[in-house]
Design a protein around this motif. Structure first.
Motif, PDB file in Angstrom:
ATOM      1  N   GLU A  57       0.821  -1.209   0.000  1.00 59.19           N
ATOM      2  CA  GLU A  57       0.000   0.000   0.000  1.00 59.19           C
ATOM      3  C   GLU A  57       0.856   1.260   0.000  1.00 59.19           C
ATOM      4  O   GLU A  57       0.544   2.227  -0.695  1.00 59.19           O
ATOM      5  CB  GLU A  57      -0.932  -0.003   1.216  1.00 59.19           C
ATOM      6  CG  GLU A  57      -2.050  -1.012   1.117  1.00 59.19           C
ATOM      7  CD  GLU A  57      -2.836  -1.166   2.419  1.00 59.19           C
ATOM      8  OE1 GLU A  57      -2.668  -0.338   3.345  1.00 59.19           O
ATOM      9  OE2 GLU A  57      -3.632  -2.121   2.508  1.00 59.19           O
ATOM     10  N   GLU A  60       2.278   1.854  -3.497  1.00 59.28           N
ATOM     11  CA  GLU A  60       1.245   2.413  -4.373  1.00 59.28           C
ATOM     12  C   GLU A  60       1.024   3.894  -4.083  1.00 59.28           C
ATOM     13  O   GLU A  60       0.930   4.715  -5.005  1.00 59.28           O
ATOM     14  CB  GLU A  60      -0.074   1.671  -4.200  1.00 59.28           C
ATOM     15  CG  GLU A  60      -0.127   0.357  -4.916  1.00 59.28           C
ATOM     16  CD  GLU A  60      -1.535  -0.203  -4.919  1.00 59.28           C
ATOM     17  OE1 GLU A  60      -2.369   0.305  -5.705  1.00 59.28           O
ATOM     18  OE2 GLU A  60      -1.791  -1.140  -4.141  1.00 59.28           O
ATOM     19  N   GLU A  61       0.928   4.227  -2.811  1.00 62.64           N
ATOM     20  CA  GLU A  61       0.675   5.612  -2.394  1.00 62.64           C
ATOM     21  C   GLU A  61       1.794   6.558  -2.843  1.00 62.64           C
ATOM     22  O   GLU A  61       1.521   7.663  -3.290  1.00 62.64           O
ATOM     23  CB  GLU A  61       0.542   5.629  -0.870  1.00 62.64           C
ATOM     24  CG  GLU A  61       0.195   6.974  -0.292  1.00 62.64           C
ATOM     25  CD  GLU A  61       0.057   6.889   1.228  1.00 62.64           C
ATOM     26  OE1 GLU A  61       0.813   7.598   1.913  1.00 62.64           O
ATOM     27  OE2 GLU A  61      -0.780   6.099   1.698  1.00 62.64           O
ATOM     28  N   LEU A  64       1.843   7.013  -6.871  1.00 61.61           N
ATOM     29  CA  LEU A  64       0.698   7.716  -7.457  1.00 61.61           C
ATOM     30  C   LEU A  64       1.018   9.165  -7.834  1.00 61.61           C
ATOM     31  O   LEU A  64       0.703   9.588  -8.950  1.00 61.61           O
ATOM     32  CB  LEU A  64      -0.504   7.628  -6.520  1.00 61.61           C
ATOM     33  CG  LEU A  64      -1.854   7.966  -7.126  1.00 61.61           C
ATOM     34  CD1 LEU A  64      -2.155   7.102  -8.350  1.00 61.61           C
ATOM     35  CD2 LEU A  64      -2.949   7.795  -6.084  1.00 61.61           C
ATOM     36  N   LYS A  69       0.240   4.151 -11.443  1.00 59.43           N
ATOM     37  CA  LYS A  69      -0.571   3.268 -10.615  1.00 59.43           C
ATOM     38  C   LYS A  69      -0.539   1.891 -11.237  1.00 59.43           C
ATOM     39  O   LYS A  69      -0.328   1.743 -12.441  1.00 59.43           O
ATOM     40  CB  LYS A  69      -1.990   3.792 -10.423  1.00 59.43           C
ATOM     41  CG  LYS A  69      -2.792   4.008 -11.659  1.00 59.43           C
ATOM     42  CD  LYS A  69      -4.083   4.702 -11.299  1.00 59.43           C
ATOM     43  CE  LYS A  69      -5.252   3.900 -11.798  1.00 59.43           C
ATOM     44  NZ  LYS A  69      -6.532   4.509 -11.544  1.00 59.43           N
ATOM     45  N   PRO A  70      -0.709   0.869 -10.414  1.00 58.00           N
ATOM     46  CA  PRO A  70      -0.549  -0.487 -10.945  1.00 58.00           C
ATOM     47  C   PRO A  70      -1.622  -0.852 -11.968  1.00 58.00           C
ATOM     48  O   PRO A  70      -2.790  -0.545 -11.780  1.00 58.00           O
ATOM     49  CB  PRO A  70      -0.640  -1.384  -9.706  1.00 58.00           C
ATOM     50  CG  PRO A  70      -1.228  -0.552  -8.638  1.00 58.00           C
ATOM     51  CD  PRO A  70      -1.010   0.873  -8.995  1.00 58.00           C
ATOM     52  N   ARG A  73      -2.556  -6.106 -10.025  1.00 64.64           N
ATOM     53  CA  ARG A  73      -2.264  -6.305  -8.602  1.00 64.64           C
ATOM     54  C   ARG A  73      -2.689  -7.728  -8.269  1.00 64.64           C
ATOM     55  O   ARG A  73      -3.812  -8.117  -8.564  1.00 64.64           O
ATOM     56  CB  ARG A  73      -3.064  -5.289  -7.806  1.00 64.64           C
ATOM     57  CG  ARG A  73      -2.885  -5.305  -6.349  1.00 64.64           C
ATOM     58  CD  ARG A  73      -3.782  -4.280  -5.658  1.00 64.64           C
ATOM     59  NE  ARG A  73      -3.550  -2.923  -6.101  1.00 64.64           N
ATOM     60  CZ  ARG A  73      -4.483  -2.138  -6.645  1.00 64.64           C
ATOM     61  NH1 ARG A  73      -5.711  -2.559  -6.818  1.00 64.64           N
ATOM     62  NH2 ARG A  73      -4.188  -0.908  -7.002  1.00 64.64           N
ATOM     63  N   GLU A  76      -3.071  -9.704  -2.834  1.00 68.73           N
ATOM     64  CA  GLU A  76      -3.385  -8.857  -1.678  1.00 68.73           C
ATOM     65  C   GLU A  76      -4.213  -9.586  -0.629  1.00 68.73           C
ATOM     66  O   GLU A  76      -3.990  -9.405   0.567  1.00 68.73           O
ATOM     67  CB  GLU A  76      -4.128  -7.604  -2.115  1.00 68.73           C
ATOM     68  CG  GLU A  76      -3.220  -6.537  -2.639  1.00 68.73           C
ATOM     69  CD  GLU A  76      -3.983  -5.310  -3.060  1.00 68.73           C
ATOM     70  OE1 GLU A  76      -3.621  -4.229  -2.577  1.00 68.73           O
ATOM     71  OE2 GLU A  76      -4.922  -5.434  -3.859  1.00 68.73           O
ATOM     72  N   LEU A  84       2.803  -6.060  -7.670  1.00 68.29           N
ATOM     73  CA  LEU A  84       2.270  -4.813  -8.218  1.00 68.29           C
ATOM     74  C   LEU A  84       2.970  -4.552  -9.547  1.00 68.29           C
ATOM     75  O   LEU A  84       4.195  -4.435  -9.588  1.00 68.29           O
ATOM     76  CB  LEU A  84       2.529  -3.643  -7.262  1.00 68.29           C
ATOM     77  CG  LEU A  84       1.952  -3.765  -5.858  1.00 68.29           C
ATOM     78  CD1 LEU A  84       2.495  -2.664  -4.973  1.00 68.29           C
ATOM     79  CD2 LEU A  84       0.441  -3.736  -5.904  1.00 68.29           C
ATOM     80  N   PHE A  86       3.575  -2.012 -12.383  1.00 74.38           N
ATOM     81  CA  PHE A  86       3.512  -0.607 -12.788  1.00 74.38           C
ATOM     82  C   PHE A  86       4.013  -0.422 -14.223  1.00 74.38           C
ATOM     83  O   PHE A  86       4.392   0.664 -14.599  1.00 74.38           O
ATOM     84  CB  PHE A  86       4.348   0.258 -11.833  1.00 74.38           C
ATOM     85  CG  PHE A  86       3.818   0.329 -10.440  1.00 74.38           C
ATOM     86  CD1 PHE A  86       2.843   1.250 -10.092  1.00 74.38           C
ATOM     87  CD2 PHE A  86       4.283  -0.528  -9.456  1.00 74.38           C
ATOM     88  CE1 PHE A  86       2.353   1.330  -8.800  1.00 74.38           C
ATOM     89  CE2 PHE A  86       3.803  -0.466  -8.160  1.00 74.38           C
ATOM     90  CZ  PHE A  86       2.835   0.465  -7.826  1.00 74.38           C
TER      91      PHE A  86
END
Length: 132
Positions: A57, A60-61, A64, A69-70, A73, A76, A84, A86
């Motif tokens: 997480e 990803e954050e 961004l 962004k992926p 995914r 999880e 992930l 990208f």
């Protein structure tokens, strides 16, 4: 052809995000000569499922704001191995047991290691393995 500048930017940012969440054994590999679908892999470990998810997480954050962004995914729900994608970078956040068992570094040993900033290595080595 080596990994693009964009891939290197994503790798560095993702590695820093992983280490901020106490990831261990953070390694980046330039797979651009072996794969046409991505330029780099980032591998990171965590001792439990909750931390695996938290690291994924955080990555990803942090990516961004860089406009990434992926596109895919996986893993999880189980939290043992989160992948992930990208596009320029594929991140593998693995539970320590999965990391040892699958040994992606060994599978991709012919690929050059991407040097990460010294702070990433220092923080990853200082992180206690039992924290989440």
């Amino acid at each position: 052809m080596p990994a693009t500048e964009r891939a290197l930017e994503l790798v560095t940012t993702a590695a820093a995000a992983a280490v901020d969440k106490l990831a261990t054994d953070v390694i980046a590999l330039d797979v651009s000569d072996q794969l046409f679908i991505t330029d780099a892999f980032l591998l990171a470990s965590a001792p439990n499922e909750r931390q695996v998810r938290a690291i994924a997480e955080a990555i990803e954050e942090k990516l961004l704001p860089l406009g990434s962004k992926p596109v895919r995914r996986e893993g999880e729900r189980e939290g043992r191995w989160v992948l992930l994608d990208f596009v320029d970078l594929v991140v593998h956040v693995q539970h320590t047991e999965e990391r040892e068992y699958y040994a992606l570094e060994r599978l991709w040993k012919d690929c050059p290691v991407i040097e990460l900033p010294v702070a990433v290595h220092a923080n990853a080595q200082d992180a206690p393995a039992d924290q989440a």
